[in-house]
Design an enzyme around this catalytic site. Structure first.
Site, PDB file in Angstrom:
ATOM      1  N   LYS A   1       2.905   2.146  10.917  1.00  0.00           N
ATOM      2  CA  LYS A   1       2.949   3.516  10.379  1.00  0.00           C
ATOM      3  C   LYS A   1       2.449   4.521  11.413  1.00  0.00           C
ATOM      4  CE  LYS A   1       1.816   1.727   5.748  1.00  0.00           C
ATOM      5  NZ  LYS A   1       1.294   0.403   6.061  1.00  0.00           N
TER       6      LYS A   1
ATOM      7  N   GLU B   1       0.864  -1.180   0.000  1.00  0.00           N
ATOM      8  CA  GLU B   1       0.000   0.000   0.000  1.00  0.00           C
ATOM      9  C   GLU B   1       0.907   1.239   0.000  1.00  0.00           C
ATOM     10  OE1 GLU B   1      -3.488  -0.175   2.797  1.00  0.00           O
ATOM     11  OE2 GLU B   1      -2.348  -1.888   3.547  1.00  0.00           O
TER      12      GLU B   1
ATOM     13  N   ARG C   1       5.439 -13.728   8.997  1.00  0.00           N
ATOM     14  CA  ARG C   1       5.921 -12.345   9.033  1.00  0.00           C
ATOM     15  C   ARG C   1       7.238 -12.286   9.814  1.00  0.00           C
ATOM     16  NH1 ARG C   1       3.637  -7.110   9.011  1.00  0.00           N
ATOM     17  NH2 ARG C   1       1.563  -7.942   8.589  1.00  0.00           N
TER      18      ARG C   1
END
Length: 773
Positions: free
Chosen positions: A493, A268, A483
Site C-alpha cells: 500500500k 484490513e 503467498r
C-alpha cells in the site's frame, strides 16, 4: 568460537539448526567460514539469500579449496547467479586443476553474461512443441513431457528451468485444453512385478519450482484433497493444544455449526486488494464452497487511523466481482465489547499485564524484558480501566500478553491507546485491540473451523492456540499457505501511494498496477484470475509468478468470450477508384469466426476505407506478405482483393498519406498472400496501450534496482493513441465491455468513456504466431 560461526552462517540464510549441523563437519565449516568472510569483505555483513545459498553450495561441493576465492568472486559479482552456472563452474575447475585458469574460456563455459529473455524462452518452447505437435495431439497428456523440457533446455542452456517448465505447461495447456476424464485414466501397462514404494508427496512451490496445476480449484480443495481436519476433529491436527475443556468446547461447537465447514476472509480495510489477495479469496471462499460450507467476509477494522469507507466498499465489490458471495459481512469491531471483557479476564487469570515500555523499546525480537511483567493483577486491572477511560496519552501504557511466540517475540501487545474516532464505533473507544489479540478470538466467536492464512503467520500459530486456551474458549485450527506474488510489480500500500503521489500512475485502479480494481479496469475477466489461482495451486511455499502466465489465462477466457471487431490504430486512408456502386455495401462479420452460430454484426464497406499503416510497404522486403505497390492484399470479410494504383505522399516529408487502389472480387482474383483488417465510416476512439510498469523483474530488490523502485519506472509503460478508429458495431458499448480487435489484441472499454468518445484499454496482445510477419 562456535557461537560466532553460527552467527556467521545464519547471516547467509542458514537456519540455526542447519548452521549447527554444518559445524559438525570441520572441513566444510572451515571452507564456508572463509567463503562468507570473503563475501562480506566485498558486500558488507548483509548478504542476500540467493548469494548465501550459492556460497553454501560452493563450499559443500568444492574439491579444490585453492579455487574458493576465484569462485566466490564470481558469485559476489553476480556473474554466477544460478545453480546451473555453479554446476558448470565446479565442473570446469575440476577439469582444469593447473594455474592459470583461462577466464575467457571459463566464462564462456559457465554462461557468464548470457541473458535469456522470456520471449526467447517462449519462442524456443513454441518451436519444440511444433516439432511434436502431431504426437501431442494424438497422445495428449500421456505424451512424455520430459522430451519437451529436454529439447527446450538444449536450445537455451542457461535459461531458468522453472520458467521453461512453466512455459511448457502453459503452451501445452493452450494446445490441448484442460485434462478430460479420458486423460486422467491410467495408461494400461504390461504386467510386471514391481516392489511397492511409499507414495511421494510433491509440493508445488518448494525450492522455487512452481508446478502449475491442471485440476480445477474445487477439485484441489474438495474433501480429503488437502488433508485438513474434519470439523470438530481439531484435536487431530499436529500441534493443536488439548486442554481439559477442549472436548466439551468442540462438542458445543458442533452443536452450533452442525459440522459445517466455516472459513473467513479477513482483510484490513486500509487499502485496495491486489492479485495476491485473489488467491486468499479463492482459497477461503473456495474451500468453504467445495466442502458445502460458508465463508464470512470479516473486516479487521482495529486500526481507525488508516481505515476509510472507500476501502470497505471496494473490498466487498472485488470479492463479489470474483464470483463469491459472503455468508455474512462482519467486522472485528462488532466484538469490541466482548474482546474488552476477555482482556479483563486475561488479566485476572495472570496472563496479561499493563506495561509502560515505549513501542520503540519493544520492537524487534530481542527487546529488554518488561520490568512491569510481574506487577500485581489489581494494579494492571486499574491501569487497563484507566486506559479505557482516557487517563493516559498514546503510547504511555499498553496491555501485553504473557507468552512467547514461535519466532521468539515475547509478550505481544494486546491493546494500545489511540485517540482516533472509529469508522463504526465513533468516540466510544480510545483503546483498540491488535491483530495478535483480535484475530483468533473473532475466529472463535464466529466458530471458524479452518483459519486459513499466509505462511508468514505461521509464527503466530502458537499464540493463536495459547490465547483461545488461556480464556477457555473454542479454539479453531490455523492452516498456512504460500503467498502469491508477481514479478515486475509492487503491491504494498505504501509503495502504491508513492506511485500515485509522484504521478507514475493515476490511482489505485491504474491498469498498469496489479490491484484487483486495476486488473478489472484493464479488462482482465474475473474467471481468468480465478483460473490463474487454480493453476498456481494451493501451494505451501511462497510463489512468485511471471505476469505472462496470468496473461495466458486472460487470453484463454477472452478467446471464448470477447466478440471480434475491426479497429485501426494508425490509420492509412485507402480510396477504391472502381468501387462497385455509389452506396456503401453492408458486410456481415461473424462475432466469433470459428463459430458463426454465435451471431454476426454488420459494418459498412464503401469507397473510402482505412487500414493499418504497417499493412503497406512501399518497398518490398523478403517475407513480407501484406500490401506493396506490386502485391495485392485481401480485405477480411469483405470478399474483395485490392491492388495499389497510386501512392499519394505528403508534401515536404514524403510520408505516405493515401493509397488509390482498385478492387476485384475474391472469387475471381488470384488468392492473395494475406488478408488484412480495415474500417469504413468508423468511430474515432482513444486507445491506451499498456506495458510493464517496471523495467526489472524485482523492482523492490536493492541488489537489482539500487536506486529504489521509483527509479525503475518504464517510461514506455503507457502509450495513448488519441485518434484510432473502430467499426460502428461497438457504438453502444458500456464500461468494461470486452472485444478482440482482429489481429491486434484484446481490448476493454474504460470508464473514462464519454458520449463523444469511447476509450479502450488494451488488455493483452494476441498470442504471436511463430514466423508471422
Amino acid at each position: 568460537m562456535a557461537a560466532d560461526s553460527v552467527s556467521l552462517f545464519t547471516s547467509i540464510g542458514l537456519s540455526e539448526q542447519k548452521a549447527k549441523e554444518t559445524l559438525k563437519n570441520e572441513a566444510l565449516s572451515a571452507l564456508l567460514r572463509d567463503a562468507v568472510l570473503q563475501a562480506q569483505a566485498v558486500l558488507g555483513p548483509s548478504i542476500d539469500k540467493v548469494i548465501g545459498t550459492l556460497i553454501y553450495n560452493l563450499s559443500s561441493r568444492l574439491k579444490d579449496p585453492k579455487r574458493l576465492g576465484f569462485l566466490v568472486g564470481y558469485i559476489v559479482g553476480k556473474k554466477i547467479s544460478t545453480d546451473l552456472q555453479l554446476n558448470a563452474a565446479l565442473e570446469y575447475v575440476k577439469g582444469h586443476p593447473l594455474d592459470p585458469i583461462d577466464t575467457v574460456d571459463f566464462e564462456r563455459e559457465c554462461g557468464v553474461g548470457v541473458t535469456v529473455t522470456p520471449e526467447q524462452i517462449e519462442e524456443a518452447v513454441e518451436a519444440v512443441i511444433q516439432n511434436y505437435k502431431e504426437q501431442l495431439l494424438a497422445e495428449r497428456y500421456r505424451f512424455n513431457m520430459g522430451l519437451l523440457m529436454g529439447e527446450a533446455r538444449n536450445r537455451l542452456k542457461w535459461a531458468d528451468g522453472k520458467i521453461i517448465k512453466n512455459e511448457v505447461d502453459m503452451q501445452v495447456l493452450h494446445l490441448l485444453g484442460p485434462k478430460t476424464e479420458a486423460d486422467l485414466e491410467k495408461k494400461p501397462k504390461a504386467a510386471k512385478q514391481k516392489v511397492a514404494e511409499p507414495e511421494k508427496k510433491s509440493d508445488a512451490g518448494v525450492n522455487g519450482d512452481v508446478k502449475l496445476e491442471s485440476a480445477s480449484l474445487m477439485e484441489q480443495l474438495r474433501g480429503e484433497a488437502l488433508k485438513f481436519h474434519k470439523p470438530g476433529e481439531n484435536y487431530k491436527t499436529e500441534g493443536y493444544v488439548v486442554t481439559p475443556n477442549t472436548m466439551d468446547l468442540l462438542k458445543k461447537h458442533l452443536e452450533i455449526t452442525g459440522g459445517q465447514v466455516r472459513t473467513r476472509f479477513p482483510p484490513e480495510p486500509n487499502g485496495i486488494l491486489h492479485v495476491g489477495h485473489a488467491k486468499a479469496i479463492n482459497f477461503n471462499f473456495g474451500y468453504a464452497k467445495a466442502n458445502g460450507g460458508i465463508c464470512f467476509l470479516r473486516y479487521d477494522d482495529t486500526n481507525p487511523e488508516k481505515e476509510e469507507e472507500k476501502y470497505f466498499t471496494a473490498i466487498k465489490d472485488m470479492v463479489e466481482w470474483l464470483g463469491y458471495k459472503p455468508y455474512a459481512v462482519t467486522h472485528a469491531s462488532d466484538n469490541f465489547d466482548q474482546l474488552y471483557e476477555w482482556a479483563v479476564e486475561l488479566i485476572k487469570r495472570g496472563h496479561a499485564y499493563a506495561c509502560h515500555q515505549k513501542i520503540d523499546e519493544i520492537k524487534g525480537h530481542n527487546p529488554p524484558p518488561s520490568p512491569w511483567r510481574d506487577r500485581p493483577v489489581e494494579e494492571s486491572l486499574l491501569l487497563f480501566d484507566g486506559m479505557k477511560k482516557g487517563k493516559f496519552a498514546e503510547g504511555e501504557v499498553t496491555l501485553r500478553m504473557k507468552m512467547v511466540m514461535e519466532d521468539g517475540k515475547m509478550d505481544p501487545v494486546a491493546y494500545r491507546i489511540k485517540y482516533t474516532p472509529h469508522h463504526r464505533t465513533g468516540d466510544k473507544w480510545c483503546i483498540y485491540p491488535t491483530y495478535d489479540y483480535t484475530h483468533c478470538l473473532c475466529d472463535s466467536i464466529e466458530h471458524i473451523t479452518h483459519s486459513l492464512c499466509t505462511k508468514e503467520f505461521q509464527a503466530r500459530r502458537s499464540s493463536y492456540f495459547w490465547l483461545c486456551n488461556a480464556l477457555d474458549v473454542y479454539c479453531p485450527v490455523q492452516w498456512e499457505y504460500g503467498r502469491l506474488n508477481l514479478h515486475y510489480t509492487v503491491v504494498s500500500k505504501r509503495k502504491i501511494i508513492k506511485l500515485v503521489e509522484t504521478g507514475a500512475v493515476r490511482d489505485w485502479d491504474d491498469p498498469r498496477l496489479f490491484t484487483l480494481t486495476a486488473l478489472r479496469r484493464r479488462g482482465f475477466p474475473p474467471e481468468a484470475i480465478n483460473n490463474f489461482c487454480a493453476r498456481v495451486g494451493v501451494t505451501v511455499a511462497q510463489t512468485t509468478m511471471e505476469p505472462h502466465l496470468l496473461e495466458a489465462c486472460v487470453r484463454e477466457v477472452l478467446n471464448d468470450t470477447a466478440p471480434r471487431v475491426m479497429a485501426v490504430l494508425e490509420p492509412l486512408k485507402i480510396t477504391i477508384t472502381n468501387f462497385p456502386g455509389d452506396q456503401a455495401i453492408d458486410v456481415k462479420v461473424p462475432n466469433f469466426p470459428a463459430d458463426e452460430s454465435r451471431g454476426f454484426h454488420t459494418v459498412p464497406f464503401s469507397s473510402t476505407i482505412y487500414i493499418e499503416q504497417t499493412d503497406f510497404r512501399e518497398v518490398m522486403e523478403k517475407g513480407y506478405k501484406r500490401m506493396t505497390p506490386d502485391q495485392p492484399v485481401g480485405l477480411r470479410h469483405a470478399g474483395y482483393v485490392i491492388s495499389v494504383q497510386n501512392v499519394i505522399k505528403q508534401d515536404g516529408n514524403g510520408k505516405v498519406v493515401e493509397l488509390e487502389v482498385t478492387c476485384t472480387k475474391s472469387d475471381v482474383a488470384e488468392k492473395p498472400k494475406a488478408f488484412i483488417h480495415w474500417v469504413s465510416d468508423p468511430l474515432v476512439c482513444e486507445v491506451r496501450l499498456y506495458d510493464r510498469l517496471f523495467l526489472h523483474k524485482s523492482p523492490e530488490d536493492p541488489s537489482e534496482v539500487p536506486g529504489g523502485f521509483l527509479s525503475d519506472i518504464n517510461p514506455n509503460s503507457l502509450t495513448v493513441i488519441p485518434d484510432a478508429m473502430v467499426d460502428q458495431s461497438v457504438k453502444n458499448c458500456k464500461s468494461f465491455d470486452k472485444f478482440q480487435f482482429e489481429r491486434l489484441g484484446y481490448f476493454s472499454v474504460d470508464p473514462d468513456t464519454t458520449d463523444d468518445k469511447i476509450v479502450f484499454n488494451r488488455t493483452v496482445t494476441l498470442k504471436e504466431d511463430p514466423g508471422k510477419v
